[in-house]
Design a protein around this motif. Structure first.
Motif, PDB file in Angstrom:
ATOM      1  N   ALA A   1      -4.010  14.413   2.368  1.00 12.39           N
ATOM      2  CA  ALA A   1      -5.186  13.897   1.675  1.00 12.39           C
ATOM      3  C   ALA A   1      -5.639  12.604   2.350  1.00 12.39           C
ATOM      4  O   ALA A   1      -4.920  12.031   3.172  1.00 12.39           O
ATOM      5  CB  ALA A   1      -4.862  13.649   0.204  1.00 12.39           C
ATOM      6  N   GLU A   2      -6.820  12.155   2.018  1.00 12.38           N
ATOM      7  CA  GLU A   2      -7.341  10.913   2.586  1.00 12.38           C
ATOM      8  C   GLU A   2      -8.088  10.131   1.524  1.00 12.38           C
ATOM      9  O   GLU A   2      -8.624  10.699   0.569  1.00 12.38           O
ATOM     10  CB  GLU A   2      -8.288  11.203   3.761  1.00 12.38           C
ATOM     11  CG  GLU A   2      -7.611  11.799   4.981  1.00 12.38           C
ATOM     12  CD  GLU A   2      -8.551  11.926   6.157  1.00 12.38           C
ATOM     13  OE1 GLU A   2      -9.656  11.345   6.096  1.00 12.38           O
ATOM     14  OE2 GLU A   2      -8.188  12.604   7.125  1.00 12.38           O
ATOM     15  N   ILE A   3      -8.114   8.815   1.704  1.00 13.24           N
ATOM     16  CA  ILE A   3      -8.916   7.955   0.825  1.00 13.24           C
ATOM     17  C   ILE A   3      -9.520   6.841   1.683  1.00 13.24           C
ATOM     18  O   ILE A   3      -9.045   6.579   2.793  1.00 13.24           O
ATOM     19  CB  ILE A   3      -8.088   7.343  -0.344  1.00 13.24           C
ATOM     20  CG1 ILE A   3      -6.884   6.543   0.187  1.00 13.24           C
ATOM     21  CG2 ILE A   3      -7.616   8.421  -1.283  1.00 13.24           C
ATOM     22  CD1 ILE A   3      -7.130   5.076   0.248  1.00 13.24           C
ATOM     23  N   ASP A   4     -10.530   6.209   1.155  1.00 11.29           N
ATOM     24  CA  ASP A   4     -11.171   5.088   1.840  1.00 11.29           C
ATOM     25  C   ASP A   4     -10.680   3.803   1.189  1.00 11.29           C
ATOM     26  O   ASP A   4     -11.142   3.412   0.125  1.00 11.29           O
ATOM     27  CB  ASP A   4     -12.687   5.212   1.722  1.00 11.29           C
ATOM     28  CG  ASP A   4     -13.428   4.075   2.428  1.00 11.29           C
ATOM     29  OD1 ASP A   4     -12.753   3.212   3.028  1.00 11.29           O
ATOM     30  OD2 ASP A   4     -14.662   4.047   2.352  1.00 11.29           O
ATOM     31  N   ILE A   5      -9.701   3.144   1.834  1.00 13.04           N
ATOM     32  CA  ILE A   5      -9.085   1.969   1.234  1.00 13.04           C
ATOM     33  C   ILE A   5     -10.080   0.828   1.055  1.00 13.04           C
ATOM     34  O   ILE A   5      -9.874  -0.060   0.218  1.00 13.04           O
ATOM     35  CB  ILE A   5      -7.873   1.517   2.090  1.00 13.04           C
ATOM     36  CG1 ILE A   5      -6.989   0.530   1.315  1.00 13.04           C
ATOM     37  CG2 ILE A   5      -8.331   0.919   3.392  1.00 13.04           C
ATOM     38  CD1 ILE A   5      -6.319   1.100   0.103  1.00 13.04           C
ATOM     39  N   SER A   6     -11.184   0.851   1.802  1.00 10.08           N
ATOM     40  CA  SER A   6     -12.169  -0.229   1.676  1.00 10.08           C
ATOM     41  C   SER A   6     -12.780  -0.273   0.278  1.00 10.08           C
ATOM     42  O   SER A   6     -13.281  -1.311  -0.161  1.00 10.08           O
ATOM     43  CB  SER A   6     -13.272  -0.084   2.725  1.00 10.08           C
ATOM     44  OG  SER A   6     -14.076   1.055   2.479  1.00 10.08           O
TER      45      SER A   6
ATOM     46  N   SER B   1       0.841  -1.206   0.000  1.00  8.10           N
ATOM     47  CA  SER B   1       0.000   0.000   0.000  1.00  8.10           C
ATOM     48  C   SER B   1       0.874   1.253   0.000  1.00  8.10           C
ATOM     49  O   SER B   1       0.520   2.286   0.571  1.00  8.10           O
ATOM     50  CB  SER B   1      -0.937  -0.005   1.216  1.00  8.10           C
ATOM     51  OG  SER B   1      -0.213  -0.157   2.434  1.00  8.10           O
ATOM     52  N   TYR B   2       2.000   1.155  -0.678  1.00  7.66           N
ATOM     53  CA  TYR B   2       3.006   2.223  -0.734  1.00  7.66           C
ATOM     54  C   TYR B   2       2.444   3.625  -0.995  1.00  7.66           C
ATOM     55  O   TYR B   2       2.844   4.587  -0.326  1.00  7.66           O
ATOM     56  CB  TYR B   2       4.028   1.843  -1.807  1.00  7.66           C
ATOM     57  CG  TYR B   2       5.083   2.861  -2.142  1.00  7.66           C
ATOM     58  CD1 TYR B   2       6.132   3.123  -1.277  1.00  7.66           C
ATOM     59  CD2 TYR B   2       5.061   3.535  -3.368  1.00  7.66           C
ATOM     60  CE1 TYR B   2       7.131   4.033  -1.607  1.00  7.66           C
ATOM     61  CE2 TYR B   2       6.057   4.437  -3.714  1.00  7.66           C
ATOM     62  CZ  TYR B   2       7.084   4.687  -2.834  1.00  7.66           C
ATOM     63  OH  TYR B   2       8.067   5.581  -3.166  1.00  7.66           O
TER      64      TYR B   2
END
Length: 261
Positions: free
Chosen positions: A168-173, A157-158
């Motif tokens: 920043a943010e993301i929703d890995i799901s 998940s580099y």
């Protein structure tokens, strides 16, 4: 509990000035069982100034001398972190074959014909584009599972390291389906993944991969991981490996402390 660091860098990497012996001495001081020196060989990045053009023979000779010098104190592995080897398949295979590495960590640092994720400005990239880049990243990691000489697949998940460091943010799901496919291919290939702890010392609250992805790995048959600090200076060797070990145990995975083909 024996801890080993299977991901370290020295002056033979474009982004480190560490002397290999200093890295080894730091590992000994911290009581590590083994250390793999895994300098970068990003075989498709010359245009980014990330050349892997150095004397592999000279590096091997130096590491061999350190193996002999400290054989009673620590196990040293002559390793390499090879990046994007599928983009120069013949060159990469010959590189590994001619150098007789003890340990090969396979990684994806950049998408094909794209800059390293460390250079991307995620605070200025639309979130929709970030998800597209991440999906491509997972797909390119699958290519590593097809390469026989790759032993362990690194930091799966580099990009998250740079996404979150940029604020920043993301929703890995949203990428769980893609990651499940990747992790199934890793297990099928007989390879394993690493728990990369470098994010913890950078002030982030997750490893690469994080617990949710490790849970998926376990659910599809994953059993083992290596631990790697991704150290680029002697001070960081072994950093947070104990956290990585505890995380692995909490998921029901075994963090190996020795490696032999």
């Amino acid at each position: 509990m024996r801890l080993s660091d299977f991901h370290t860098h020295t002056k033979y990497s474009f982004d480190s000035e560490a002397e290999p012996e200093d890295v080894v001495l730091s590992a000994i001081e911290k009581g590590l069982h083994a250390i793999a020196i895994t300098d970068h060989a990003d075989v498709d990045c010359e245009d980014q100034g990330l050349s892997c053009d150095f004397s592999y023979a000279g590096r091997k000779e130096l590491i061999s001398s350190l193996k002999d010098k400290y054989k009673d104190k620590i196990k040293i592995l002559h390793g390499m972190e090879i990046g994007q080897p599928y983009n120069r398949a013949e060159f990469s295979e010959e590189l590994v074959k001619s150098n007789g590495f003890d340990f090969v960590l396979g990684s994806v640092h950049n998408l094909t014909s794209f800059p390293d994720f460390c250079f991307l400005k995620f605070d200025h990239i639309p979130q929709e584009m970030t998800y597209k880049l991440l999906k491509r990243y997972v797909e390119e990691n699958i290519k590593l599972t097809k390469i026989d000489y790759v032993d362990v697949i690194g930091h799966i998940s580099y990009p998250l390291r740079y996404i979150y460091l940029a604020g920043a943010e993301i929703d890995i799901s949203k990428l769980y389906c893609e990651y499940e496919k990747l992790l199934k291919e890793i297990v099928k290939s007989g390879k394993i993944i690493e728990i990369n702890t470098s994010t913890l010392r950078k002030g982030l609250d997750f490893t690469m991969p994080s617990k949710d992805l490790l849970d998926i790995y376990k659910s599809v048959g994953g059993r083992y991981v290596t631990l790697g600090s991704d150290a680029h200076c002697p001070e960081d060797v072994g950093a947070n490996l104990d956290d990585g070990m505890k995380l692995a145990q909490s998921v029901g995975l075994e963090a190996i402390s020795d490696f032999s083909k």
